[in-house]
Structures are given as C-alpha cells and as structure tokens.
Design a protein around this motif. Structure first.
Motif, PDB file in Angstrom:
ATOM      1  N   THR A  43       0.847  -1.190   0.000  1.00 53.03           N
ATOM      2  CA  THR A  43       0.000   0.000   0.000  1.00 53.03           C
ATOM      3  C   THR A  43       0.882   1.239   0.000  1.00 53.03           C
ATOM      4  O   THR A  43       2.000   1.231   0.514  1.00 53.03           O
ATOM      5  N   GLY A  44       0.354   2.308  -0.581  1.00 54.29           N
ATOM      6  CA  GLY A  44       1.031   3.589  -0.591  1.00 54.29           C
ATOM      7  C   GLY A  44       0.022   4.694  -0.798  1.00 54.29           C
ATOM      8  O   GLY A  44      -1.030   4.474  -1.408  1.00 54.29           O
ATOM      9  N   ARG A  45       0.320   5.869  -0.301  1.00 53.38           N
ATOM     10  CA  ARG A  45      -0.634   6.981  -0.400  1.00 53.38           C
ATOM     11  C   ARG A  45      -0.533   7.704  -1.729  1.00 53.38           C
ATOM     12  O   ARG A  45      -1.538   8.098  -2.304  1.00 53.38           O
ATOM     13  N   ASP A  46       0.673   7.877  -2.240  1.00 52.61           N
ATOM     14  CA  ASP A  46       0.889   8.610  -3.486  1.00 52.61           C
ATOM     15  C   ASP A  46       0.936   7.645  -4.670  1.00 52.61           C
ATOM     16  O   ASP A  46       1.750   6.715  -4.669  1.00 52.61           O
ATOM     17  N   PRO A  47       0.095   7.835  -5.685  1.00 59.53           N
ATOM     18  CA  PRO A  47       0.036   6.883  -6.808  1.00 59.53           C
ATOM     19  C   PRO A  47       1.366   6.701  -7.541  1.00 59.53           C
ATOM     20  O   PRO A  47       1.763   5.569  -7.837  1.00 59.53           O
ATOM     21  N   GLN A  48       2.069   7.791  -7.813  1.00 63.92           N
ATOM     22  CA  GLN A  48       3.319   7.677  -8.561  1.00 63.92           C
ATOM     23  C   GLN A  48       4.400   6.991  -7.736  1.00 63.92           C
ATOM     24  O   GLN A  48       5.122   6.114  -8.232  1.00 63.92           O
ATOM     25  N   ARG A  49       4.531   7.365  -6.477  1.00 66.53           N
ATOM     26  CA  ARG A  49       5.533   6.737  -5.619  1.00 66.53           C
ATOM     27  C   ARG A  49       5.207   5.263  -5.399  1.00 66.53           C
ATOM     28  O   ARG A  49       6.120   4.432  -5.305  1.00 66.53           O
ATOM     29  N   THR A  50       3.915   4.954  -5.330  1.00 68.82           N
ATOM     30  CA  THR A  50       3.525   3.558  -5.168  1.00 68.82           C
ATOM     31  C   THR A  50       3.908   2.748  -6.387  1.00 68.82           C
ATOM     32  O   THR A  50       4.446   1.639  -6.284  1.00 68.82           O
TER      33      THR A  50
END
Length: 242
Positions: A43-50
């Motif tokens: 899981t990650g909050r930021d789409p690009q960083r994820t």
C-alpha cells in the motif's frame, strides 16, 4: 539443487501484504521479502511513488506485485483496501503493518480523529481485524506490527515526521543522522519475524534486533489491554470486546 534454492527463497508460495511501502522500512521490507520469493502486495498513499515502488519490488523478486493506493489514516480507505485485498489476493500468509507518520501540530482525519493516532494505531488495528478471517485460513499466518511496543526497528534514517516535525526533532535529529541505522538494516527485524521458519509457532512476542524480549511492564496488564481494545474498537466501529 532444488532444496538449496528453496532454502534461499523460503517465502516462495507465500503472499504478504505490507503497508506503507513507498519508502523507509516498509519499502525495504517488501523488497527483501520479494527477493525471498514472496508474492508481495503493498500500500502507498501517493500513486506515482507507489508505482515506482512496485517496479523496484517486482525487479527484486521477479514475480507479481499487487498494489493498493490509499490514505490509511481514513477508515473508509482502510476498509476499501481490505475489500480489494480479499478480492484480489488468493491468500494472505502475512500482514506487515508498517504504515505510520508523526505530525507535531494537531491534524484531523476525514473521520474527525487525530491523524497520528488514526494512522499509527487505528489503521493497523482495523486492517488486521478486517483481514483476520483470511489470515486464519492461511496455515501459520503472521501479523507483524512495526511499532515501539511490538517490533522495535531501532533509530532509523527515515522521513518519519518530516512533514511536520517538532522543535526537538529539528534540533536533535540532524546531528544524529550519521549515527542512525540505514533503512535496510532497520528492516531486518521485520523481515526476520515475517519469514523465519523457526518463528512459525511464536505469537504475541516483542522483538528487538530480531530477538524476542520483554516489552514494557504496562503491556502485560490485562486491565490496560482490555481498555486499549475498547478505545480502539469504538472509533472504528468494531465490537468493543477483547
């Protein structure tokens, strides 16, 4: 030859969900578990960083990587991730609750809760409970909590609290950074308790430097445990029993 390969990749056939994987200990944990053969979901909050993290993790393990983009400080997002995980992942052998943050000033979530409490405590509490039946369906499944009263990673060089640091953090952290542990070393205990075969029957222990030890004396108080369950279950809408 096949036996040696399996020993070097003991997580083959295992599915692990790791929260908070766009950086820090969570990302380092997911990278290593993938290299050990696990099917990793993150899981990650930021789409690009994820997506960037997914590419790195996929390269490390060579296998599929699932991802869920969400702000886990919001309960509806936690519930959405749990629902998507139940629908997309065929099994869940381990849940590594690593997501966390710290804000010096008071921030409220969409649920009207203080954000540090919501993200660091209520999010893993709710996610674990929502996935509990699936975890119990997987033989010897593990739940790993990365926090100072469950699994202690040590003093690690991460961006924890960097968005809204306290005054003491601004003053004392920069001079200490050269002496802090790298995120790769900080993730060692998380990786160990998730993957070590000898821990298959171990439950409810506190680990420091990959070694089980006693946690704070207060953590053994049954009254405190019941009270914590009640104040946790109420805000997330679960039955307040434990």
């Amino acid at each position: 030859m096949m036996q040696a390969h399996h020993r070097s990749r003991p997580m083959i056939g295992k599915t692990v969900l790791v929260t908070g994987c766009t950086g820090g200990i969570g990302k380092a944990t997911a990278l290593r578990l993938a290299a050990l053969g696990a099917h990793v979901a993150v899981t990650g909050r930021d789409p690009q960083r994820t997506e960037d993290a997914v590419r790195e993790i996929r390269a490390a393990g060579g296998g599929p990587v699932d991802s869920f983009t969400a702000d886990l400080s919001t309960q509806s997002e936690v519930r959405r991730v749990a629902g998507e995980a139940l629908g997309r992942l065929p099994r869940t052998d381990a849940l590594v609750n690593d997501v966390g943050g710290y804000w010096n000033t008071r921030h409220l979530t969409a649920d009207g809760l203080e954000r540090t409490f919501a993200l660091n405590h209520l999010a893993p509490f709710l996610l674990t409970n929502l996935l509990l039946d699936r975890l119990e369906d997987s033989a010897r499944a593990r739940v790993v909590i990365v926090a100072s009263n469950a699994l202690q990673p040590g003093m690690v060089r991460t961006g924890f609290g960097a968005d809204d640091p306290a005054g003491t953090q601004r003053v004392f952290v920069p001079p200490l950074r050269p002496f802090m542990t790298s995120v790769a070393r900080g993730a060692v205990t998380s990786i160990h308790v998730t993957s070590a075969p000898e821990l298959a029957e171990v439950s409810g222990r506190y680990f420091v430097s990959s070694t089980a030890t006693r946690s704070s004396p207060r953590s053994y108080g049954e009254a405190v445990t019941r009270r914590l369950w009640q104040v946790s279950a109420g805000p997330v809408g679960l039955t307040a029993t434990g």
